[in-house]
Enzyme design. Structure first.
Site, PDB file in Angstrom:
ATOM      1  N   LYS A  10       0.881  -1.179  -0.049  1.00 47.15           N
ATOM      2  CA  LYS A  10       0.171   0.028  -0.118  1.00 47.15           C
ATOM      3  C   LYS A  10       0.866   1.241  -0.009  1.00 47.15           C
ATOM      4  O   LYS A  10       1.898   1.214   0.726  1.00 47.15           O
ATOM      5  CB  LYS A  10      -0.866   0.013   1.225  1.00 47.15           C
ATOM      6  CG  LYS A  10      -1.948   0.715   1.177  1.00 47.15           C
ATOM      7  CD  LYS A  10      -3.111   0.004   0.475  1.00 47.15           C
ATOM      8  CE  LYS A  10      -4.729   0.287   0.558  1.00 47.15           C
ATOM      9  NZ  LYS A  10      -5.718  -0.429  -0.171  1.00 47.15           N
ATOM     10  N   THR A  58      -3.704  -5.637   0.360  1.00 46.75           N
ATOM     11  CA  THR A  58      -3.156  -4.078   0.796  1.00 46.75           C
ATOM     12  C   THR A  58      -4.079  -3.570   1.579  1.00 46.75           C
ATOM     13  O   THR A  58      -3.692  -2.603   2.409  1.00 46.75           O
ATOM     14  CB  THR A  58      -2.881  -3.318  -0.614  1.00 46.75           C
ATOM     15  OG1 THR A  58      -4.319  -2.928  -0.861  1.00 46.75           O
ATOM     16  CG2 THR A  58      -2.208  -4.187  -1.634  1.00 46.75           C
ATOM     17  N   ARG A 177      26.895  35.823  -8.899  1.00 42.24           N
ATOM     18  CA  ARG A 177      25.642  35.287  -9.524  1.00 42.24           C
ATOM     19  C   ARG A 177      24.542  34.761  -8.479  1.00 42.24           C
ATOM     20  O   ARG A 177      25.006  34.735  -7.401  1.00 42.24           O
ATOM     21  CB  ARG A 177      25.738  34.063 -10.554  1.00 42.24           C
ATOM     22  CG  ARG A 177      26.088  32.858 -10.131  1.00 42.24           C
ATOM     23  CD  ARG A 177      26.150  31.624 -10.783  1.00 42.24           C
ATOM     24  NE  ARG A 177      26.359  30.265 -10.090  1.00 42.24           N
ATOM     25  CZ  ARG A 177      26.620  29.082 -10.750  1.00 42.24           C
ATOM     26  NH1 ARG A 177      26.054  29.082 -11.931  1.00 42.24           N
ATOM     27  NH2 ARG A 177      26.822  28.234 -10.167  1.00 42.24           N
ATOM     28  N   VAL A 232      27.979  24.491  -8.581  1.00 41.93           N
ATOM     29  CA  VAL A 232      26.922  23.442  -7.735  1.00 41.93           C
ATOM     30  C   VAL A 232      28.010  22.267  -7.071  1.00 41.93           C
ATOM     31  O   VAL A 232      27.941  21.797  -6.023  1.00 41.93           O
ATOM     32  CB  VAL A 232      25.637  23.213  -8.469  1.00 41.93           C
ATOM     33  CG1 VAL A 232      24.971  22.154  -7.873  1.00 41.93           C
ATOM     34  CG2 VAL A 232      24.882  24.559  -8.821  1.00 41.93           C
ATOM     35  N   GLN A 233      28.672  21.735  -8.472  1.00 40.82           N
ATOM     36  CA  GLN A 233      29.127  20.569  -8.208  1.00 40.82           C
ATOM     37  C   GLN A 233      30.244  20.546  -6.967  1.00 40.82           C
ATOM     38  O   GLN A 233      30.299  19.811  -6.113  1.00 40.82           O
ATOM     39  CB  GLN A 233      30.239  20.334  -9.582  1.00 40.82           C
ATOM     40  CG  GLN A 233      29.368  19.672 -10.481  1.00 40.82           C
ATOM     41  CD  GLN A 233      28.860  20.788 -11.607  1.00 40.82           C
ATOM     42  OE1 GLN A 233      28.722  22.044 -11.246  1.00 40.82           O
ATOM     43  NE2 GLN A 233      28.696  20.594 -12.711  1.00 40.82           N
ATOM     44  N   HIS A 261      17.261  28.654 -12.476  1.00 37.64           N
ATOM     45  CA  HIS A 261      17.963  29.915 -12.950  1.00 37.64           C
ATOM     46  C   HIS A 261      17.143  31.019 -12.752  1.00 37.64           C
ATOM     47  O   HIS A 261      15.617  30.963 -12.772  1.00 37.64           O
ATOM     48  CB  HIS A 261      18.235  29.630 -14.337  1.00 37.64           C
ATOM     49  CG  HIS A 261      19.048  28.427 -14.647  1.00 37.64           C
ATOM     50  ND1 HIS A 261      20.525  28.315 -14.366  1.00 37.64           N
ATOM     51  CD2 HIS A 261      18.843  27.256 -15.268  1.00 37.64           C
ATOM     52  CE1 HIS A 261      20.972  27.100 -14.661  1.00 37.64           C
ATOM     53  NE2 HIS A 261      19.979  26.420 -15.258  1.00 37.64           N
TER      54      HIS A 261
END
Ligand SMILES: O=c1[nH]c(=O)c2[nH]c(=O)[nH]c2[nH]1
Length: 301
Positions: A10, A58, A177, A232-233, A261
């Site tokens: 379920k 279920t 940025r 970001v990496q 963005h």
């Protein structure tokens, strides 16, 4: 032809549990959960021979989640997942394994007159705390917990330059940025350190799961805010290694970060200096950056 794999159960079994302080019943805590339970085992004839005899309906699975939520401790969700796994494995001898996913809504107690109110909570948006437990009767345990939909934005303190440039490149390098993402962070508990359901109960008693959740969430927010992000990496790698340093019981950290963005509305055409002050949100396309960082470089993923 043959049935190669199957599981059933379920999904979207939802409850709100209220915990009352026995010495002051108006002092309360709450936990809202969305639970999914999938059973596997000796169910093949229900698929291949239309023989329903092994099927635990279920509907029964749903009742079980709700009865057990009422009668046992559901804090933290990792403990409740382990409790459900133990219940289903012990009760039904033909169940060979179980997969449990629990999503916890973020209700935060709020202050009134400068102090936390005894039983009033604010819903903190779509962010959730989650756990995934996969248990085999043979003893194999996988336990992963996560944060999802934690949406953050910093309006400066993020850069992106020095990337590969070719004849398809239009992006301009920047040392300032906006950075925004919706964090999905998953930490896997070391199967050598949390290896049985009893280990889960003991770890829950010691506060390991709440402490790890706090470490992962605080690390994510602090590094996001404090680091002048090169990408970001690089930022997600730093978050992952810090969580691994803070919590020895975690063997692996995964992040999935969309790069949400915001595009500068350039007003030069109107003779107005843009000055990086007015942007419009750009929902698609979005960058999507994923990483897995393991404590042991040779870890089998
Ligand atoms: O942090 C980033 N990583 C990328 O891989 C990338 N690609 C891109 O266009 N902008 C960004 N930003």
């Amino acid at each position: 032809m043959s049935l190669v794999a199957s599981s059933y159960g379920k999904g979207n079994v939802k409850f709100l549990k209220v915990k009352k302080n026995p010495s002051n019943p108006k002092e309360q805590d709450i936990l809202q959960a969305n639970v999914q339970v999938l059973l596997r085992g000796n169910f093949d004839i229900s698929y291949t021979k239309a023989d329903n005899s092994p099927i635990v309906p279920t509907d029964t699975v749903k009742n079980t989640v709700l009865v057990e939520a009422k009668t046992t401790d559901v804090w933290p969700i990792e403990r409740f997942a382990a409790h459900l796994a133990k219940h289903f494995i012990n009760k039904y001898s033909h169940v060979s394994g179980i997969e449990i996913t629990i999503q916890q809504a973020r209700w935060t107690r709020f202050d009134v007159n400068g102090k936390p109110h005894a039983h009033s909570f604010r819903h903190d948006g779509p962010e959730t705390r989650n756990t995934y437990l996969n248990y085999d009767r043979s003893g194999k345990l996988v336990l992963e917990s996560s944060i999802k939909d934690l949406t953050v934005l910093k309006s400066t303190g993020s850069m992106f330059y020095g990337y590969n440039v070719c004849d398809y490149t239009t992006l301009k390098p920047t040392k300032d940025r906006i950075l925004s993402t919706s964090v999905a962070s998953t930490w896997t508990f070391d199967p050598k350190k949390v290896s049985t359901l009893d280990d889960v109960f003991k770890a829950a008693d010691k506060g390991l799961f709440d402490n790890t959740y706090d470490a992962a969430r605080n690390t994510t927010l602090e590094l996001f805010a404090l680091e002048n992000s090169p990408s970001v990496q690089a930022t997600m790698y730093n978050m992952s290694t810090k969580i691994l340093k803070l919590v020895p019981e975690v063997s692996k950290v995964d992040y999935v970060l969309p790069n949400i963005h915001f595009v500068l509305f350039d007003l030069k055409w109107k003779g107005i200096e843009s000055n990086d002050e007015l942007f419009y949100p750009s929902s698609d396309p979005n960058g999507l950056i994923k990483s897995t960082v393991a404590r042991d470089a040779n870890a089998k993923l």
